[in-house]
Write a protein that holds these residues in place. Structure first.
Motif, PDB file in Angstrom:
ATOM      1  N   ASP A 180       0.825  -1.212   0.000  1.00 39.09           N
ATOM      2  CA  ASP A 180       0.000   0.000   0.000  1.00 39.09           C
ATOM      3  C   ASP A 180       0.855   1.257   0.000  1.00 39.09           C
ATOM      4  O   ASP A 180       0.512   2.259  -0.622  1.00 39.09           O
ATOM      5  N   ASP A 183       2.162   1.624  -3.591  1.00 46.65           N
ATOM      6  CA  ASP A 183       1.076   2.111  -4.457  1.00 46.65           C
ATOM      7  C   ASP A 183       0.859   3.610  -4.271  1.00 46.65           C
ATOM      8  O   ASP A 183       0.720   4.354  -5.253  1.00 46.65           O
ATOM      9  N   ALA A 184       0.838   4.047  -3.008  1.00 48.59           N
ATOM     10  CA  ALA A 184       0.609   5.469  -2.729  1.00 48.59           C
ATOM     11  C   ALA A 184       1.771   6.316  -3.241  1.00 48.59           C
ATOM     12  O   ALA A 184       1.567   7.407  -3.792  1.00 48.59           O
ATOM     13  N   SER A 185       2.991   5.824  -3.088  1.00 46.36           N
ATOM     14  CA  SER A 185       4.169   6.561  -3.564  1.00 46.36           C
ATOM     15  C   SER A 185       4.137   6.712  -5.077  1.00 46.36           C
ATOM     16  O   SER A 185       4.442   7.785  -5.619  1.00 46.36           O
ATOM     17  N   ASP A 188       1.434   9.181  -6.212  1.00 46.57           N
ATOM     18  CA  ASP A 188       1.890  10.552  -5.989  1.00 46.57           C
ATOM     19  C   ASP A 188       2.867  10.976  -7.086  1.00 46.57           C
ATOM     20  O   ASP A 188       2.797  12.099  -7.602  1.00 46.57           O
TER      21      ASP A 188
END
Length: 198
Positions: A180, A183-185, A188
């Protein structure tokens, strides 16, 4: 395609069979710095036969890695889907990372980076591999970006950044970083790199 009428060319069927066996071995045991003899014994062959079909240990490892890649359809089709799927560019780029990071692809990702690490010890023998790694994905991503009206020079830079990010994210994934967070990195990064979509 080779034919039996060309005695200088190894038959394609025997070559493919050996590649499949080597791919089996690499996916099961990795691509550590085996000698040619060890590799030949592992697949029930001999040095002379491997050299007849491939010319060098480096070539058989490179070709077998490509054969192994074909066994991972989610990964193999990731860039094709970037170019052909409908939807916003951002969504398609996020899908590429999701495809790359799919749990089914882990054996190939591990093989890829191990084979790459082994190849680094003999760069003079692996120039073609490094050229492929450095250019093929970048060119495909650049084409997808240009199809979205991103200017060619900017598309080349963005494609290089994205492919570089995927490589780093894959290493982090294999090293156990939380999915997760990765994925978030990546999301962004995509938002920072892409032009604002109208």
């Amino acid at each position: 395609m080779t034919t039996t009428s060309d005695p200088a060319s190894p038959p394609a069927t025997g070559r493919r069979r050996l590649l499949e066996l080597v791919a089996d071995h690499l996916l099961a045991h990795g691509a550590s710095d085996l000698s040619l003899s060890e590799l030949a014994r592992a697949v029930g062959s001999n040095n002379r036969m491997l050299l007849y079909y491939f010319g060098s240990k480096e070539e058989v490892l490179q070709q077998a890695t490509l054969v192994a890649f074909e066994r991972f359809p989610i990964l193999e089709g990731a860039l094709r889907r970037l170019r052909t799927d409908d939807g916003a560019l951002r969504d398609r780029l996020l899908r590429v990372w999701a495809d790359i990071a799919h749990p089914d692809n882990r054996p190939f990702l591990a093989l890829f980076f191990q084979a790459f690490g082994v190849a680094l010890y003999h760069p003079e023998r692996n120039a073609e591999l490094f050229q492929r790694l450095g250019g093929e994905w970048v060119a495909e991503v650049q084409q997808a970006l240009e199809a979205e009206a991103v200017p060619a020079d900017r598309a080349r830079v963005l494609a290089t950044q994205l492919v570089t990010a995927w490589r780093g994210l894959q290493v982090s994934l294999l090293a156990g970083a939380p999915r997760d967070l990765l994925d978030a990195s990546y999301a962004d990064l995509v938002d920072r790199l892409l032009p604002v979509e109208k």
